[in-house]
Design a protein around this motif. Sequence first.
Motif, PDB file in Angstrom:
ATOM      1  N   UNK A   1       0.869  -1.175   0.000  1.00 49.36           N
ATOM      2  CA  UNK A   1       0.000   0.000   0.000  1.00 49.36           C
ATOM      3  C   UNK A   1       0.903   1.222   0.000  1.00 49.36           C
ATOM      4  N   UNK A   2       0.418   2.291  -0.573  1.00 47.84           N
ATOM      5  CA  UNK A   2       1.263   3.479  -0.584  1.00 47.84           C
ATOM      6  C   UNK A   2       0.539   4.724  -1.037  1.00 47.84           C
ATOM      7  N   UNK A   3       1.202   5.841  -0.758  1.00 46.60           N
ATOM      8  CA  UNK A   3       0.726   7.160  -1.152  1.00 46.60           C
ATOM      9  C   UNK A   3       1.916   7.926  -1.697  1.00 46.60           C
ATOM     10  N   UNK A   4       1.739   8.581  -2.819  1.00 45.16           N
ATOM     11  CA  UNK A   4       2.719   9.511  -3.371  1.00 45.16           C
ATOM     12  C   UNK A   4       1.934  10.685  -3.922  1.00 45.16           C
ATOM     13  N   UNK A   5       2.556  11.837  -3.923  1.00 45.36           N
ATOM     14  CA  UNK A   5       1.903  12.983  -4.523  1.00 45.36           C
ATOM     15  C   UNK A   5       2.423  14.291  -3.996  1.00 45.36           C
ATOM     16  N   UNK A   6       1.779  15.357  -4.432  1.00 44.56           N
ATOM     17  CA  UNK A   6       2.186  16.680  -4.009  1.00 44.56           C
ATOM     18  C   UNK A   6       1.634  17.750  -4.922  1.00 44.56           C
ATOM     19  N   UNK A   7       2.299  18.879  -4.889  1.00 44.97           N
ATOM     20  CA  UNK A   7       1.927  20.024  -5.713  1.00 44.97           C
ATOM     21  C   UNK A   7       2.649  19.872  -7.046  1.00 44.97           C
ATOM     22  N   UNK A   8       1.901  19.861  -8.141  1.00 41.85           N
ATOM     23  CA  UNK A   8       2.510  19.664  -9.452  1.00 41.85           C
ATOM     24  C   UNK A   8       3.227  20.933  -9.900  1.00 41.85           C
ATOM     25  N   UNK A   9       4.271  20.746 -10.675  1.00 41.04           N
ATOM     26  CA  UNK A   9       5.102  21.869 -11.106  1.00 41.04           C
ATOM     27  C   UNK A   9       4.558  22.580 -12.342  1.00 41.04           C
TER      28      UNK A   9
ATOM     29  N   UNK B   1      -1.826  10.204  -5.244  1.00 41.59           N
ATOM     30  CA  UNK B   1      -1.862   8.844  -5.775  1.00 41.59           C
ATOM     31  C   UNK B   1      -1.896   7.865  -4.603  1.00 41.59           C
ATOM     32  N   UNK B   2      -2.884   6.982  -4.582  1.00 45.14           N
ATOM     33  CA  UNK B   2      -3.014   6.000  -3.504  1.00 45.14           C
ATOM     34  C   UNK B   2      -3.230   4.630  -4.138  1.00 45.14           C
ATOM     35  N   UNK B   3      -2.522   3.612  -3.653  1.00 43.12           N
ATOM     36  CA  UNK B   3      -2.753   2.254  -4.129  1.00 43.12           C
ATOM     37  C   UNK B   3      -2.800   1.288  -2.952  1.00 43.12           C
ATOM     38  N   UNK B   4      -3.510   0.179  -3.165  1.00 46.93           N
ATOM     39  CA  UNK B   4      -3.681  -0.806  -2.108  1.00 46.93           C
ATOM     40  C   UNK B   4      -3.337  -2.221  -2.562  1.00 46.93           C
ATOM     41  N   UNK B   5      -2.576  -2.329  -3.640  1.00 47.43           N
ATOM     42  CA  UNK B   5      -2.032  -3.599  -4.096  1.00 47.43           C
ATOM     43  C   UNK B   5      -0.585  -3.342  -4.460  1.00 47.43           C
ATOM     44  N   UNK B   6       0.255  -4.349  -4.333  1.00 45.72           N
ATOM     45  CA  UNK B   6       1.683  -4.169  -4.616  1.00 45.72           C
ATOM     46  C   UNK B   6       1.934  -3.428  -5.918  1.00 45.72           C
ATOM     47  N   UNK B   7       2.784  -2.435  -5.864  1.00 51.96           N
ATOM     48  CA  UNK B   7       3.116  -1.633  -7.035  1.00 51.96           C
ATOM     49  C   UNK B   7       4.637  -1.507  -7.079  1.00 51.96           C
ATOM     50  N   UNK B   8       5.228  -1.838  -8.212  1.00 50.75           N
ATOM     51  CA  UNK B   8       6.685  -1.785  -8.361  1.00 50.75           C
ATOM     52  C   UNK B   8       7.125  -0.333  -8.544  1.00 50.75           C
ATOM     53  N   UNK B   9       7.403   0.353  -7.442  1.00 48.35           N
ATOM     54  CA  UNK B   9       7.731   1.775  -7.500  1.00 48.35           C
ATOM     55  C   UNK B   9       9.142   2.054  -7.975  1.00 48.35           C
ATOM     56  N   UNK B  10      10.037   1.085  -7.814  1.00 51.91           N
ATOM     57  CA  UNK B  10      11.446   1.325  -8.145  1.00 51.91           C
ATOM     58  C   UNK B  10      11.633   1.776  -9.595  1.00 51.91           C
ATOM     59  N   UNK B  11      10.909   1.205 -10.523  1.00 53.80           N
ATOM     60  CA  UNK B  11      11.031   1.568 -11.942  1.00 53.80           C
ATOM     61  C   UNK B  11       9.756   2.216 -12.491  1.00 53.80           C
ATOM     62  N   UNK B  12       8.888   2.671 -11.606  1.00 51.70           N
ATOM     63  CA  UNK B  12       7.628   3.283 -12.040  1.00 51.70           C
ATOM     64  C   UNK B  12       7.881   4.642 -12.686  1.00 51.70           C
ATOM     65  N   UNK B  13       7.037   4.988 -13.636  1.00 55.66           N
ATOM     66  CA  UNK B  13       7.130   6.252 -14.361  1.00 55.66           C
ATOM     67  C   UNK B  13       5.937   7.124 -13.968  1.00 55.66           C
ATOM     68  N   UNK B  14       6.206   8.395 -13.734  1.00 52.91           N
ATOM     69  CA  UNK B  14       5.153   9.368 -13.428  1.00 52.91           C
ATOM     70  C   UNK B  14       5.043  10.329 -14.606  1.00 52.91           C
ATOM     71  N   UNK B  15       3.803  10.615 -14.992  1.00 49.42           N
ATOM     72  CA  UNK B  15       3.558  11.554 -16.086  1.00 49.42           C
ATOM     73  C   UNK B  15       2.576  12.627 -15.647  1.00 49.42           C
ATOM     74  N   UNK B  16       2.843  13.851 -16.077  1.00 47.40           N
ATOM     75  CA  UNK B  16       1.876  14.934 -15.971  1.00 47.40           C
ATOM     76  C   UNK B  16       1.180  15.009 -17.323  1.00 47.40           C
ATOM     77  N   UNK B  17      -0.154  15.011 -17.297  1.00 51.52           N
ATOM     78  CA  UNK B  17      -0.951  14.963 -18.518  1.00 51.52           C
ATOM     79  C   UNK B  17      -1.883  16.175 -18.547  1.00 51.52           C
ATOM     80  N   UNK B  18      -2.032  16.796 -19.714  1.00 55.43           N
ATOM     81  CA  UNK B  18      -2.922  17.958 -19.807  1.00 55.43           C
ATOM     82  C   UNK B  18      -4.369  17.513 -20.046  1.00 55.43           C
ATOM     83  N   UNK B  19      -5.277  18.466 -20.133  1.00 55.19           N
ATOM     84  CA  UNK B  19      -6.706  18.172 -20.261  1.00 55.19           C
ATOM     85  C   UNK B  19      -7.048  17.451 -21.567  1.00 55.19           C
ATOM     86  N   UNK B  20      -6.187  17.571 -22.580  1.00 56.03           N
ATOM     87  CA  UNK B  20      -6.422  16.906 -23.860  1.00 56.03           C
ATOM     88  C   UNK B  20      -5.782  15.524 -23.933  1.00 56.03           C
ATOM     89  N   UNK B  21      -5.101  15.109 -22.852  1.00 58.12           N
ATOM     90  CA  UNK B  21      -4.467  13.783 -22.823  1.00 58.12           C
ATOM     91  C   UNK B  21      -3.016  13.759 -23.263  1.00 58.12           C
TER      92      UNK B  21
END
Length: 167
Positions: free
Chosen positions: A100-108, A136-156
């Motif tokens: 389980x985990x939480x990640x997040x914050x104020x986006x740049x 971001x909150x998850x409740x099943x194992x998530x491989x964070x070591x190589x996970x990618x985070x993306x900022x996406x605009x309103x059009x995708x």
Amino acid sequence: MTDLRGLAVGSVVAQRGVLPEAVEVVRERQHGDMAAVAYLARRRSDGSSFRGFAGLRRREDGIWRSSGGWSSGAPDGVGPEALWAAWGGWGSGQRGTPDVGVRGGWVADPTAALVRLTDPSGRVVEDRVEAGVAILIWDQGLATREAVVELVDADGAVLRRALLERS
């Protein structure tokens, strides 16, 4: 019904040395037995401001308890490729693959509408940006070591991308 916002503010007051009226809740999110509250606060000692997340988790007995958190002072400035102006997180379980985990914050990037986290197996956790904050909150194992985070605009369209541990 449990007042998660009140529990989170109480946790910030107890752990960070601030008065209750010096805490402003910016955003809250609950997913299953996990919750996070984003806040702005001022220190009693010198009046300096900081921001962070207070985490809560519902235990087997149904009682919500403090479960993690982070705080950060005002950022000195963020680079053009940064995903976060301030961020942090916590989790429990195996290192690199928290159950389980939480990640997040104020986006740049103020044009970001969504934050998406994808682990190497293709599992996706995402949240819309509200008041400049994504949780971001998850409740099943998530491989964070190589996970990618993306900022996406309103059009995708993907605005920015980085490895989670380097974002």
